[in-house]
Design an enzyme around this catalytic site. Structure first.
Site, PDB file in Angstrom:
ATOM      1  N   HIS A  81       0.808  -1.226   0.000  1.00  0.00           N
ATOM      2  CA  HIS A  81       0.000   0.000   0.000  1.00  0.00           C
ATOM      3  C   HIS A  81       0.842   1.278   0.000  1.00  0.00           C
ATOM      4  CE1 HIS A  81       0.407  -0.084   4.367  1.00  0.00           C
ATOM      5  NE2 HIS A  81      -0.403  -1.088   4.509  1.00  0.00           N
ATOM      6  N   HIS A  86      -2.985  -9.630  14.945  1.00  0.00           N
ATOM      7  CA  HIS A  86      -3.224  -8.333  14.291  1.00  0.00           C
ATOM      8  C   HIS A  86      -4.241  -8.526  13.174  1.00  0.00           C
ATOM      9  CE1 HIS A  86      -2.570  -4.549  12.418  1.00  0.00           C
ATOM     10  NE2 HIS A  86      -1.532  -4.845  11.666  1.00  0.00           N
ATOM     11  N   GLU A 113      -4.888  -6.654  10.487  1.00  0.00           N
ATOM     12  CA  GLU A 113      -4.620  -6.232   9.104  1.00  0.00           C
ATOM     13  C   GLU A 113      -4.561  -7.465   8.198  1.00  0.00           C
ATOM     14  OE1 GLU A 113      -1.434  -3.368   8.661  1.00  0.00           O
ATOM     15  OE2 GLU A 113      -2.212  -2.747   6.709  1.00  0.00           O
ATOM     16  N   ASP A 125      -2.957  -8.645   5.758  1.00  0.00           N
ATOM     17  CA  ASP A 125      -1.772  -9.435   5.386  1.00  0.00           C
ATOM     18  C   ASP A 125      -1.550 -10.579   6.389  1.00  0.00           C
ATOM     19  OD1 ASP A 125      -1.259  -7.198   7.027  1.00  0.00           O
ATOM     20  OD2 ASP A 125       0.883  -7.246   6.628  1.00  0.00           O
ATOM     21  N   HIS A 160       0.997  -1.596  15.385  1.00  0.00           N
ATOM     22  CA  HIS A 160       0.688  -0.249  14.962  1.00  0.00           C
ATOM     23  C   HIS A 160      -0.806   0.002  14.727  1.00  0.00           C
ATOM     24  CE1 HIS A 160       0.230  -1.034  10.416  1.00  0.00           C
ATOM     25  NE2 HIS A 160       0.331  -2.211  10.993  1.00  0.00           N
ATOM     26  N   ASP A 215       3.871  -7.350  13.622  1.00  0.00           N
ATOM     27  CA  ASP A 215       4.599  -6.406  12.766  1.00  0.00           C
ATOM     28  C   ASP A 215       5.879  -5.861  13.428  1.00  0.00           C
ATOM     29  OD1 ASP A 215       2.967  -6.466  10.507  1.00  0.00           O
ATOM     30  OD2 ASP A 215       1.654  -4.875  11.228  1.00  0.00           O
ATOM     31  N   TYR A 238      11.247  -0.364   7.659  1.00  0.00           N
ATOM     32  CA  TYR A 238       9.931  -0.828   8.126  1.00  0.00           C
ATOM     33  C   TYR A 238       9.452   0.039   9.295  1.00  0.00           C
ATOM     34  CZ  TYR A 238       6.135  -3.959   9.215  1.00  0.00           C
ATOM     35  OH  TYR A 238       4.877  -4.470   9.418  1.00  0.00           O
ATOM     36  N   HIS A 293       6.772 -10.419   9.493  1.00  0.00           N
ATOM     37  CA  HIS A 293       7.345 -10.146   8.169  1.00  0.00           C
ATOM     38  C   HIS A 293       8.853 -10.365   8.230  1.00  0.00           C
ATOM     39  CE1 HIS A 293       3.734  -8.245   6.564  1.00  0.00           C
ATOM     40  NE2 HIS A 293       3.659  -7.475   7.633  1.00  0.00           N
TER      41      HIS A 293
HETATM   42 FE1  FEO Z   1      -0.037  -4.164  10.041  1.00  0.00          FE
HETATM   43 FE2  FEO Z   1       1.805  -6.598   8.552  1.00  0.00          FE
HETATM   44  O1  FEO Z   1       0.254  -5.665   8.972  1.00  0.00           O
END
Ligand code: FEO
Length: 393
Positions: A22, A76, A78, A80, A145, A164, A192, A223
């Site tokens: 994004h 989390h 989100e 992903d 986050h 994250d 990051y 990640h």
């Molecule tokens: Fe905040 Fe890797 O998603």
């Protein structure tokens, strides 16, 4: 399928071809890390982006029949990390979705009707989930986050799964930071942090405080690469302490765009004069460098100089985009300087100045604005700015 510890496996997805997350440029791709813990009640910590589901499932099947999974821990919301929960639940319909209170809210809002029949197990900081030999403890990390973010800790192995936090967008066949090289991994971890976590320094510090007495032998983020060497874990935690306190270095970043090279002349002259003073300085033309790479430098720099010409009574759109991004990320304790070239109206420079102030920067005097093409005197006047910068650093 990679073994992280006894009965703990990495079962994630390597996104080799991801080039933009994004808007964050990811020239090295990324990974979405899912971790399977085998026990009486097997648990999967996080899932992967929706298009990585099949690969994750194959990795899980190498280890266990997916229907045996009893808990899907969603650190989390989100997508992903949560994007494959629905598909996975089709394989293990009795599994409970373990998440924070905000996680439950977020998952229901993301997955709407699909989440109606999910069995949620909501946890709070300090709660422990016994899955057999493993006791999993949860640390809520609001705004590191997202409001829902939390970390899971496996006490018997001293492994932290902080989602994250401590992550990097980096695709590789290797799974551990020490297999790739610390210079590369730290560079990506810094980028990051700067692009994803920087606005939440206070919340990062609270999370670090909550974890300060926790024995950590491995950090398994969601990640990139896993940190397993003692010295590497100390290094990344030390860096998180530094970045979250908004410490900067005695250095300057110059960011600009240009139409007919006048603003560029100012940028280059500024660069030369600062460099002559032996002050570390970096120069970025927004036409050539992605804003997410520039932000990775801004996190270290004490001074940010931003320059644009005037176009239609506004700054250039590239600079507008950079400043919008900068205002959101809000690097604290920085100084700003503005410069640019104009034809017949200077009003646009107010936007440049206001944006740096809104990003939390203190302006170093008046900006350097020149009519059409900078004269030798205009360029020479930049010496005064450089003297101010030198005195500030
Ligand atoms: Fe905040 Fe890797 O998603």
């Amino acid at each position: 399928m990679v073994k992280i510890a006894q009965d703990i496996y990495w079962t994630g997805y390597i996104d080799w071809n991801l080039r933009s997350f994004h808007g964050y440029s990811t020239p090295q791709g990324s990974t979405y890390n899912a971790y399977l813990i085998l026990d009486e009640k097997p648990a999967l910590i996080d899932t992967v982006k929706h298009y990585g589901f099949d690969e994750m499932l194959l990795r899980i099947k190498e280890i266990i029949e997916p229907g045996k999974i009893k808990y899907i821990i969603s650190n989390h919301t989100e997508l992903d990390h949560s994007g494959s929960i629905a598909k996975l639940l089709a394989c293990c319909p009795d599994a409970e979705v373990v998440c924070s209170p905000k996680g439950e809210e977020g998952l229901k809002k993301h997955f709407l009707a699909a989440s109606k029949n999910w069995q949620f197990k909501v946890v709070n900081s300090g709660d422990t989930l016994k899955i057999g030999k493993h006791d999993l403890k949860f640390f809520l990390m609001p705004m590191v986050h997202w409001p829902d973010s939390m970390a899971t800790y496996s006490a018997s192995d001293s492994i932290l799964f902080p989602n994250d936090a401590f992550g990097q967008h980096y695709a590789s066949a290797e799974r551990f930071a020490d297999e790739v090289g610390m210079d590369i991994v730290i560079k990506e971890a810094k980028k990051y942090y700067a692009n994803i976590v920087m606005p939440y320094g206070g919340q990062v510090q609270k999370a670090l405080e909550a974890l300060k007495d926790v024995k950590i032998d491995v950090i398994s983020p969601s990640h990139g690469l896993i940190w397993r060497r003692k010295e590497d874990i100390e290094k990344i935690i030390t860096l998180y302490k530094k970045w979250s306190s908004y410490e900067s270095e005695k250095s300057v970043v110059i960011v600009y765009d240009t139409m007919w090279h006048s603003t560029e002349s100012l940028a280059i002259k500024l660069y030369e004069l600062i460099d002559r003073e032996n002050i570390p300085v970096k120069l970025f033309n927004l036409q050539n460098t992605h804003i997410s790479d520039i932000i990775a430098e801004v996190i270290s720099a004490r001074v940010v100089a931003a320059g644009s010409p005037v176009l239609n009574n506004k700054i250039l759109p590239t600079m507008g985009a950079f400043l919008t991004y900068l205002k959101g990320l809000k690097p604290k304790n920085r100084y700003g300087f503005t410069f640019g070239s104009y034809g017949w109206a200077k009003i646009a420079f107010k936007e440049l100045e206001d944006s740096l102030k809104e990003a939390g920067m203190e302006l170093i005097g008046d900006g350097s604005y020149v009519n059409y093409v900078p004269t030798a005197e205009d360029l020479d006047n930049l010496n005064g700015v450089v003297l101010k910068i030198k005195n500030l650093l």
